[in-house]
Design an enzyme around this catalytic site. Structure first.
Site, short mmCIF file in Angstrom:
data_model
loop_
_atom_site.label_atom_id
_atom_site.label_comp_id
_atom_site.label_asym_id
_atom_site.label_seq_id
_atom_site.Cartn_x
_atom_site.Cartn_y
_atom_site.Cartn_z
N CYS A 50 26.07 -1.63 -3.48
CA CYS A 50 27.30 -1.71 -4.27
C CYS A 50 28.57 -1.78 -3.43
O CYS A 50 29.62 -2.17 -3.92
CB CYS A 50 27.39 -0.50 -5.20
SG CYS A 50 25.86 -0.10 -6.04
N HIS A 332 29.60 -5.04 -13.31
CA HIS A 332 29.46 -4.57 -11.92
C HIS A 332 28.62 -5.57 -11.13
O HIS A 332 27.45 -5.33 -10.87
CB HIS A 332 28.82 -3.18 -11.94
CG HIS A 332 28.56 -2.58 -10.59
ND1 HIS A 332 29.21 -2.98 -9.44
CD2 HIS A 332 27.70 -1.60 -10.21
CE1 HIS A 332 28.76 -2.28 -8.42
NE2 HIS A 332 27.85 -1.43 -8.87
N CYS A 362 30.45 4.52 -5.50
CA CYS A 362 29.15 5.01 -5.08
C CYS A 362 28.29 3.82 -4.70
O CYS A 362 28.51 2.69 -5.16
CB CYS A 362 28.48 5.84 -6.17
SG CYS A 362 28.16 4.95 -7.71
#
Length: 377
Positions: A50, A332, A362
C-alpha cells in the site's frame, strides 16, 4: 501534457505498482515510452504494498536532495480488475502430468485424474491481500486492531458515512480539481467522476450490511472499507516542500497501526506534537483501522510501551483528518494511493491556509509510511 516542458526533460521515472501484470512487468518504463519520454529515459517500479505510491515520491525526493537528479516523474498505477485468476496447486500438478505424458497410456491415465474442482480458480488479488506470515487477510487485521481498541461497529459505520458525505461535498465544490481527471473508455464513454462515492450513506443503511471477514460479529463490512489511483529552468512554482519521511514496521497481524509508529517518529524528530499538524491524510483502508490509530494515540499504555512516550500523545481532531473523505469512497488502488493522499494533502493545505500536514498510511505485511509536508508561502 499540462507541463511547461517537453516529456524528455525528466531525468527518470519512478512509479509505484503492486498488481504488476505479466505482460507489463515494469510499468514505469512502459509508461515512459508510451508518454514519448524517449528511449534513453530510465524508469523503475517500486513495490511496498500500500505504500508503493508514497515510496515513489520518497525515492524521488531523496534523489533530488542528493543532487543525483533535478526533475523526476513520480507516481503510481494499479488496476486491480486486472488481477489474474490462478490455477490451484492440484490443478497445476495435473496439467504437468498431462503435458509430461510421453505415450497414449500415460496421457489417458493423467486425464483420468481430472477433477471438476481444477476449473475453479484462485483470485490473485485475494492471495495478494492475505499476509503469508500470519495467514490473515487485510480485513481480518482491521478486525484485530478494532478489537484491541474497542472500536464498535456503530463507530466504524459512523466514520464511513461521514467520509462518504465529506467526499461528496468535496467533489461538488471542486476540491479535487486537477487531481481526478475524466476517463474515457475505448468506445468513447465518459467517466467524469468516481462511482464509488455514495453521499446517501448513513449509519442506518451501513448497519444493514453483513460483516465481510468475521461473521457474524465482525465490524468490518464492504461499506466501511476502502474500495477495490527543476524550478528555475522550467519556470515551475513549488506547491509544497517534503520536509521529511519515515517508514516503520510492526507485527503483520496489526499492520493497521503502522501510521501511528511512523507518524510519531516524524513528530518526535521535529519536536512536534499531534496538535501542531494542521491537516492529516490517513489512508482509509478500513474505518475501524483509522479509528484504532486515533485511539492508540490517546492510549497511555500503548504510547508508553510501544511508542516510548511518557504519556498519551493526544487527540487528532476530526476537522483536521481526511477533511474531504478518502478511500472509503474513492477507493484504494494500492500502487497509487500514496501519491493521491500526498497530492491531495498539498492541495488541501493550500486551500485551507494550513502550514504543515502529514500524509500517512498502513501497509500490508506490517509496515507504515508517513510524510511531513510544509506549504510554500
Amino acid at each position: 501534457m499540462r507541463q511547461p516542458f517537453p516529456p524528455d526533460a525528466f531525468d527518470e521515472v519512478i512509479l509505484g505498482c503492486v498488481n504488476v501484470i505479466a505482460d507489463e512487468m515494469n510499468p514505469a518504463r512502459i509508461a515512459a515510452l508510451r508518454l514519448g519520454m524517449g528511449e534513453a529515459m530510465t524508469a523503475f517500479t517500486v513495490q511496498i504494498n500500500c505504500g508503493s505510491g508514497m515510496q515513489s515520491i520518497d525515492t524521488a525526493y531523496q534523489y533530488i536532495r542528493e543532487g543525483r537528479s533535478d526533475l523526476i516523474l513520480a507516481g503510481g498505477t494499479d488496476a486491480l480488475s486486472w488481477s489474474p485468476l490462478l490455477f490451484r496447486k492440484r490443478a497445476v500438478d495435473w496439467y504437468a502430468r498431462l503435458f509430461g505424458a510421453r505415450d497414449v497410456w500415460s496421457r489417458l491415465k493423467a486425464l483420468a485424474g481430472f477433477r471438476p474442482a481444477f476449473l475453479k480458480p484462485v483470485i490473485g488479488l485475494e492471495l495478494g491481500l492475505t499476509d503469508p506470515v500470519v495467514e490473515l487477510n487485510m480485513g481480518q487485521t482491521a478486525e484485530i486492531v478494532g478489537h484491541l481498541f474497542h472500536i464498535s461497529r456503530h463507530e466504524a459505520d459512523e466514520y464511513a458515512a461521514e467520509s462518504q458525505q465529506r467526499l461528496a461535498r468535496a467533489q461538488k465544490d471542486g476540491s479535487f480539481a486537477g487531481e481526478l481527471e475524466p476517463a474515457f473508455s475505448r468506445d468513447g464513454k465518459l467517466y467524469d467522476h468516481d462511482d464509488g462515492v455514495r453521499p446517501d450513506s448513513t449509519v442506518e443503511t451501513l448497519a444493514k450490511l453483513k460483516p465481510a471477514f468475521e461473521r457474524p460479529w465482525g465490524k468490518v463490512t464492504a461499506g466501511n472499507s476502502s474500495q477495490i489511483t527543476e524550478m528555475k529552468k522550467h519556470g515551475l512554482t513549488p506547491r509544497a516542500v517534503i520536509v521529511d519521511s519515515e517508514w516503520s514496521a510492526l507485527d503483520p497481524s496489526i499492520m493497521g497501526l503502522g501510521p501511528v509508529l511512523c507518524a510519531t517518529a516524524l513528530l518526535r524528530r521535529h519536536s512536534l506534537a499531534l496538535g501542531d499538524i494542521g491537516l492529516w491524510e490517513l489512508n482509509e483502508a478500513f474505518a475501524a483501522q483509522v479509528l484504532a490509530c486515533l485511539a492508540a494515540w490517546e492510549d497511555d499504555t500503548f504510547c508508553r510501551e510501544v511508542l516510548g512516550l511518557e504519556r498519551a500523545a493526544g487527540r487528532i481532531e476530526r476537522d483536521k483528518l481526511n477533511v474531504d473523505g478518502g478511500a472509503i469512497g474513492l477507493g484504494h488502488p494500492v500502487g497509487a494511493s500514496g501519491n493521491r493522499i500526498v497530492l491531495h494533502l498539498v492541495n488541501a493545505m493550500k486551500r485551507l491556509g494550513v502550514k504543515q500536514g502529514i500524509a500517512t498510511e498502513c501497509i500490508g505485511g506490517g509496515q507504515g509510511g508517513a510524510m511531513l509536508i510544509e506549504a510554500v508561502s
